[in-house]
Design a protein around this motif. Sequence first.
Motif, short mmCIF file in Angstrom:
data_model
loop_
_atom_site.label_atom_id
_atom_site.label_comp_id
_atom_site.label_asym_id
_atom_site.label_seq_id
_atom_site.Cartn_x
_atom_site.Cartn_y
_atom_site.Cartn_z
N ASP A 213 65.07 35.60 53.38
CA ASP A 213 64.59 36.92 52.98
C ASP A 213 65.35 37.64 51.97
OD1 ASP A 213 62.40 37.12 54.84
OD2 ASP A 213 63.76 37.12 56.60
N VAL B 130 66.21 45.86 55.47
CA VAL B 130 65.60 44.54 55.65
C VAL B 130 66.37 43.39 56.25
CG1 VAL B 130 63.54 42.83 54.92
CG2 VAL B 130 63.26 45.33 54.32
N THR C 90 58.35 45.03 55.77
CA THR C 90 57.64 43.76 55.74
C THR C 90 56.14 43.90 55.84
OG1 THR C 90 59.65 42.86 56.52
CG2 THR C 90 57.62 41.51 56.78
N ASN D 79 55.26 36.48 56.25
CA ASN D 79 55.36 37.43 56.67
C ASN D 79 54.28 37.81 58.00
OD1 ASN D 79 57.10 38.22 54.77
ND2 ASN D 79 55.76 39.58 53.48
#
Length: 429
Positions: free
Chosen positions: A320, A365, A378, A412
Amino acid sequence: MKLFERLFKHITLALLLCFLTPTTASSPNNEPTLQADSIEISLLTCGPRQQVYSLYGHTAIRFQDKQSGRDIAINYGVFSFDQPFFVLRFVFGLTDYEMGIAPFDIFEWEYGPTGCGVRQQVLNLTAQEKMAIAQAVDRNMEPQNRVYRYNFFYDNCTTRARDIIANNLNGRIVYDTSTPQHLNTSTPQHHNTPAQYPTFRNLIHNYNETHRWARFGNDLLLGVKADYNTTFEQQQFLPERLCADFERAHIISADGTKRNLVSSSFWLFEPTTKQQSIQQTNMSILDVFSPLVTFSILSILTLIIAIVEYRRKRIIWVFDTSIMLTTGACGLLLFAMIFSQHPTVSLNLQILLLNPINIFMLYSVTKAAHKNRIHWWTKAWSALILLLLAGSFLQSYAEGITIVALSLLLRNISNIYTFKNTGSKQPEA
């Protein structure tokens, strides 16, 4: 172009003045003398070459005095890669090009051996028009007029050559607008619907087919406005288009008489198979390492990681972080293009995927992913990616961007579904 720039430092305005003096002298009644009949003014069109900056060809003007033997090439494409921050200045539309003059044999020496082909079109001009063009070139050579702000689509070495000719005629140029090469045949037309001209993006795609990463870079920076249909004359930013248009054009003089713009045309240097063999070699390499193949592989990797996360019920936060860092950095470039002077880059829907906000949300995040939680960004980014996919009806995206968008969106959504009840019940703020 660097060669022209070096020569320009040694060729002064005196060369042009020396060339003009015997040909534009006036008789007592202020009419051009018959010496102008020995002058030929021609449009020179050079075919595409393999360097990125010459993929689309080049245009110059030739002044030839057959009586005195003087012969020069006028070029509006002089630039230097050695200028400070050249690439950044080019991207932001702040590149300055300038006019240069060199002996024609130097022009031949630079372009002849390349195999790109050089087409000469001798213009059908009156003595007064030749003098007007010569005087306009003289004014352009003055230091305060020599440099101009370059724009690839609207103000480049080809449009400058066209304009200095068109603006100094005793009349106006009328083009044959029905020429089939100008029409957009890729889009089906309904009955009684006027044929549309191609977009800027379509036009340059015809030239960068064998340079897929150069095409990718262009398409990444070009926005919605590059997908608007062009007008007939807007297509003349391409040297070969201007050459074709001049071939079929007429001059309507002030007194209503009509004459061909071009009196004769011929190849100074015919295109050779050398260029074709180079293109075929490049295509064979790019078939393997094209953006489409590269991003397809990355997308497969993304889906594999998503499957691993689903089975292990654990977010691979390093992945990520890498994705957000990469897309965010690209997004900063697209955001900066909003302020570019290039008019076709300001509105770019690809910024929804390559989002600069990712840089600013990177820490929070990553922190949430490290704790196996789904951050609210996200979800927000996923919604923006959906908008990007819907926007494909308005803008053509760079090669492989849609595949990347789909793979990141699916990942996602998979993570949101998988980890919605894992860790904290609320998304990380």
